[in-house]
Write a protein that holds these residues in place. Structure first.
Motif, mmCIF file in Angstrom:
data_model
loop_
_atom_site.group_PDB
_atom_site.id
_atom_site.type_symbol
_atom_site.label_atom_id
_atom_site.label_comp_id
_atom_site.label_asym_id
_atom_site.label_seq_id
_atom_site.Cartn_x
_atom_site.Cartn_y
_atom_site.Cartn_z
ATOM 1 N N LYS A 394 0.829 -1.212 0.000
ATOM 2 C CA LYS A 394 0.000 0.000 0.000
ATOM 3 C C LYS A 394 0.862 1.260 0.000
ATOM 4 O O LYS A 394 0.539 2.261 -0.649
ATOM 5 C CB LYS A 394 -0.905 0.003 1.234
ATOM 6 C CG LYS A 394 -2.094 -0.934 1.158
ATOM 7 C CD LYS A 394 -2.941 -0.819 2.429
ATOM 8 C CE LYS A 394 -4.175 -1.700 2.372
ATOM 9 N NZ LYS A 394 -4.956 -1.609 3.639
ATOM 10 N N ALA A 395 1.973 1.167 0.752
ATOM 11 C CA ALA A 395 2.841 2.347 0.875
ATOM 12 C C ALA A 395 3.516 2.720 -0.446
ATOM 13 O O ALA A 395 3.966 3.861 -0.623
ATOM 14 C CB ALA A 395 3.902 2.104 1.956
ATOM 15 N N LEU A 396 3.609 1.781 -1.381
ATOM 16 C CA LEU A 396 4.228 2.083 -2.683
ATOM 17 C C LEU A 396 3.417 3.083 -3.490
ATOM 18 O O LEU A 396 3.963 3.839 -4.306
ATOM 19 C CB LEU A 396 4.418 0.794 -3.491
ATOM 20 C CG LEU A 396 5.435 -0.211 -2.956
ATOM 21 C CD1 LEU A 396 5.378 -1.496 -3.790
ATOM 22 C CD2 LEU A 396 6.846 0.369 -2.975
ATOM 23 N N GLY A 397 2.103 3.074 -3.259
ATOM 24 C CA GLY A 397 1.248 4.014 -3.959
ATOM 25 C C GLY A 397 1.372 3.906 -5.468
ATOM 26 O O GLY A 397 1.328 2.810 -6.045
ATOM 27 N N CYS A 398 1.583 5.063 -6.117
ATOM 28 C CA CYS A 398 1.693 5.083 -7.584
ATOM 29 C C CYS A 398 3.038 4.574 -8.076
ATOM 30 O O CYS A 398 3.219 4.349 -9.274
ATOM 31 C CB CYS A 398 1.470 6.518 -8.107
ATOM 32 S SG CYS A 398 -0.152 7.183 -7.695
ATOM 33 N N ASN A 399 3.994 4.406 -7.165
ATOM 34 C CA ASN A 399 5.339 4.003 -7.570
ATOM 35 C C ASN A 399 5.508 2.491 -7.615
ATOM 36 O O ASN A 399 6.635 1.987 -7.618
ATOM 37 C CB ASN A 399 6.376 4.588 -6.585
ATOM 38 C CG ASN A 399 6.322 6.108 -6.565
ATOM 39 O OD1 ASN A 399 6.200 6.736 -7.622
ATOM 40 N ND2 ASN A 399 6.402 6.672 -5.376
ATOM 41 N N ILE A 400 4.412 1.790 -7.633
ATOM 42 C CA ILE A 400 4.468 0.324 -7.584
ATOM 43 C C ILE A 400 5.111 -0.240 -8.844
ATOM 44 O O ILE A 400 4.837 0.201 -9.962
ATOM 45 C CB ILE A 400 3.053 -0.261 -7.387
ATOM 46 C CG1 ILE A 400 3.134 -1.751 -7.041
ATOM 47 C CG2 ILE A 400 2.155 -0.018 -8.585
ATOM 48 C CD1 ILE A 400 1.817 -2.300 -6.509
ATOM 49 N N THR A 401 6.032 -1.184 -8.647
ATOM 50 C CA THR A 401 6.673 -1.880 -9.763
ATOM 51 C C THR A 401 6.711 -3.371 -9.448
ATOM 52 O O THR A 401 6.595 -3.790 -8.282
ATOM 53 C CB THR A 401 8.122 -1.402 -9.962
ATOM 54 O OG1 THR A 401 8.901 -1.767 -8.814
ATOM 55 C CG2 THR A 401 8.197 0.094 -10.199
ATOM 56 N N ASP A 402 6.875 -4.164 -10.489
ATOM 57 C CA ASP A 402 6.947 -5.611 -10.284
ATOM 58 C C ASP A 402 8.106 -5.970 -9.371
ATOM 59 O O ASP A 402 7.991 -6.865 -8.512
ATOM 60 C CB ASP A 402 7.113 -6.330 -11.627
ATOM 61 C CG ASP A 402 5.861 -6.263 -12.483
ATOM 62 O OD1 ASP A 402 4.819 -5.817 -11.952
ATOM 63 O OD2 ASP A 402 5.927 -6.644 -13.667
ATOM 64 N N GLU A 403 9.232 -5.273 -9.560
ATOM 65 C CA GLU A 403 10.419 -5.593 -8.758
ATOM 66 C C GLU A 403 10.180 -5.311 -7.276
ATOM 67 O O GLU A 403 10.565 -6.090 -6.411
ATOM 68 C CB GLU A 403 11.632 -4.792 -9.261
ATOM 69 C CG GLU A 403 12.140 -5.184 -10.629
ATOM 70 C CD GLU A 403 11.261 -4.649 -11.764
ATOM 71 O OE1 GLU A 403 10.382 -3.779 -11.497
ATOM 72 O OE2 GLU A 403 11.436 -5.113 -12.903
ATOM 73 N N GLU A 404 9.554 -4.164 -6.992
ATOM 74 C CA GLU A 404 9.273 -3.818 -5.600
ATOM 75 C C GLU A 404 8.310 -4.810 -4.967
ATOM 76 O O GLU A 404 8.485 -5.234 -3.829
ATOM 77 C CB GLU A 404 8.692 -2.395 -5.511
ATOM 78 C CG GLU A 404 9.709 -1.297 -5.699
ATOM 79 C CD GLU A 404 10.682 -1.234 -4.539
ATOM 80 O OE1 GLU A 404 10.293 -1.542 -3.400
ATOM 81 O OE2 GLU A 404 11.864 -0.905 -4.782
#
Length: 633
Positions: A394-404
């Motif tokens: 949830k904390a990734l927000g819009c910066n979500i990536t497959d790697e993360e």
């Protein structure tokens, strides 16, 4: 259980409800019942290896023909030895006259163990010695069929002295002072009385002696015999019996302390100490296997009628929770789920004690019997991690990536097989130091998994009784991996009080929790508590068991569970290891949450279900104070 504790015996009763010809035709052998007996005994070999025995009863055998056959063994592998002797005459016939083995009628007339009733027993001797005379089944013989009695049981009585004296008052002269002989003679006395009463009844009605024997066999009131016999019994018991003419029974104590399960259809009746062994041997579902109700007896009459009848008024159920934690086979569906729950419920305190540092913690278990609780613990850790993963994603927000996301999902508990038990090593060497050196090598460890002086090792055990194996072996072995800290977790609470219903835990001095409490009292200048408890125990030593109070509880009262656990860890930590050691025990509250239907917890709480339990703990404390090294019942 890292400490080897012997425990309850195992029983098997089989009644074939059809003639032997039926099984020959349907299953290809008249040995159907005999084969099931072997399978049921072998599947329960964990319940006792001091001895084994089996009896077969042939129903309606002609006069002059032997109708009881018994084989017992106290050798190293007693089940194998018993069935070697059982099969010896069968193998001889197979070699010389193979055609006869397919003739059930010939087999019944000529071969031992070709009959309709079987009784098997696996023994752990908690009373008496290991000689063959103490191996079940035990027999009380008579020339009248309906007065012959064979018994085998999973039991311990707390008041053998009381029942023994009652038999003496009746005019008997029992040949031994054990609960086995006492129960045999007790039931035998009332069996004789029932026979005598029926004989007078039918004699007064004008029947001949020969006819009376058949009428007694038909009308013998087995429930009444058991009800009169068991009035004084204080303890836990599941007792199986055969009467010479063909009646059979299994009776369970009113508190449900000792287990007994049964299954029957139109072909067979089976009783055993564990549910899954019946499921496996007979190939039936768990819901088809019944729990024999406390205070009841399963009675199988000679004519094949099967009833479950009330014998003693059932009390509040206190079935043994150690059956659920450790003793019974984990293949039982309910027991498996309960053991997983025991592990899962430990999750919060373990997370707290490792400061939630899962990345630097390795989780494992010793011994294999703790594996199921370990699965539950790991599930609990994963559930905790899932909450963390959700928050991180949830904390990734819009910066979500497959790697993360992949990096977050890789968060998992470090689960490893740390210790592997090696072959059982005999300690031939007599000196204690040399023996301890050998004991320290019964486990091999997996090197290279634990980060030196960084990782914490969390090791789950199903219970800790004496702690001897931990101190002399396991902690030293684990320290070879150079962890920063070792946390030993018991899925059972602290064992504080002796058992008197079948488990080999009878002496207070053997319990690390008791020793820890005594040491804490001494360290804190509270020796007066020890003396006060001793005085109170002595004052009630000769009271009736119903009036005795468990004052040993006062030994533990000044301390929290955590204080006692801390002292245990201090006592059990070997001086020559580097790692910090902590010991965590299950709570009694969690135990009951995990095992809600099996509330027998007297070894943890001192709340004995029968009056005789308080008598035993009272005597056990007196023995401790006076240096008497013997069991208290």
């Amino acid at each position: 259980m890292s400490d080897q504790v012997k425990h309850e015996c195992g029983i098997v009763l089989i009644r074939l409800l059809k003639p032997l010809e039926y099984y020959q035709e349907k299953y290809g052998t008249w040995m159907y019942g005999l084969n099931k007996l072997y399978l049921l005994m072998e599947k329960q070999h964990n319940r006792g290896q001091d001895g084994a025995g089996a009896v077969n009863l042939k129903i309606d055998q002609a006069a002059g023909k032997q109708y009881f056959h018994r084989v017992r063994s106290n050798k190293t592998n007693p089940i194998k030895d018993v069935f070697k002797h059982v099969h010896a005459p069968i193998e001889q016939v197979a070699e010389n006259h193979p055609e006869r083995l397919n003739n059930p009628q010939w087999a019944k007339e000529n071969l031992p163990f070709a009959g309709e009733l079987y009784l098997g027993h696996l023994r752990y001797g908690t009373f008496g010695n290991s000689s063959i005379e103490y191996v079940h089944p035990v027999m009380r013989e008579n020339n009248w069929k309906s007065r012959n009695l064979v018994l085998a049981g999973n039991f311990n009585l707390t008041n053998v002295d009381e029942i023994f004296n009652a038999l003496v008052e009746l005019g008997q002269h029992p040949k031994d002072y054990t609960d086995t002989v006492t129960i045999l003679e007790n039931v035998g006395h009332f069996l004789d009385e029932e026979n005598q009463n029926k004989f007078r009844q039918f004699k007064n009605e004008g029947y001949s002696n020969r006819d009376i024997s058949s009428l007694i066999e038909r009308d013998l009131d087995v429930r009444k015999i058991l009800e009169r016999s068991s009035r004084r019994w204080d303890g836990g018991y599941a007792i199986a019996g055969l009467i010479g003419h063909g009646d059979a029974f299994v009776m369970r104590d009113p508190w449900g302390i000792r287990p007994a399960y049964y299954y029957h259809d139109d072909e067979i009746v089976v009783v055993a100490s564990e549910r899954p062994v019946i499921q496996t041997a007979i190939n039936v579902r768990s819901v088809q296997v019944q729990d024999l109700k406390p205070g009841h007896a399963l009675i199988i009459k000679k004519d094949g009628r099967v009833t479950e009848e009330l014998v003693q008024v059932p009390q509040q159920r206190h079935s043994c929770s150690f059956e659920r934690i450790y003793f019974s086979r984990g293949s039982d569906r309910n027991i498996y789920q309960e053991r997983k729950a025991l592990g899962r419920l430990l999750t919060p305190i373990i997370l707290e004690r490792i400061n939630y540092d899962i990345a630097n913690t390795v989780f494992s278990y010793i011994p294999n019997t703790a594996e199921t609780a370990f699965f539950g613990l790991v599930n609990g850790i994963r559930k905790h991690l899932n909450k963390i993963k959700i928050e991180k994603i949830k904390a990734l927000g819009c910066n979500i990536t497959d790697e993360e996301v992949e990096r977050i999902l890789e968060l998992e508990p470090r689960v490893e097989k740390i210790a592997i038990k090696d072959v059982k090593m005999r300690t031939f060497i007599t000196s204690d130091q040399s023996r301890d050196d050998l004991v320290a090598h019964v486990y091999d460890v997996t090197y290279g998994i634990v980060k030196n002086q960084e990782d914490t090792l969390v090791i789950i055990d199903d219970s800790i009784v004496r702690g001897t194996t931990l101190k002399r072996s396991i902690l030293k072995i684990l320290d070879r991996l150079h962890p920063k800290k070792i946390i030993i977790v018991s899925s059972a609470p602290q064992i504080r009080y002796p058992d008197c219903y079948g488990i080999d835990m009878a002496k207070l001095k053997d319990f690390c929790a008791f020793t820890a409490a005594i040491e804490l009292l001494k360290e804190r200048g509270m020796e007066n508590v020890i003396q006060d408890v001793y005085q109170k125990c002595k004052e009630q030593q000769y009271l009736p068991k119903e009036e005795i109070v468990n004052y040993v509880k006062e030994i533990y009262r000044p301390f929290t569970d955590e204080e006692i656990s801390g002292k245990i860890a201090q006592m059990l930590r070997p001086k020559d290891i580097d790692a910090e050691v902590e010991i965590i025990f299950q709570t009694v509250e969690n135990l009951h949450e995990a095992c809600p239907n099996d509330t027998g917890d007297w070894y943890f709480t001192g709340n004995y279900p029968t009056p005789g339990g308080n008598k035993v703990v009272n005597t056990s404390f007196i023995n401790f104070m006076e240096g008497i090294n013997q069991r208290a019942y």
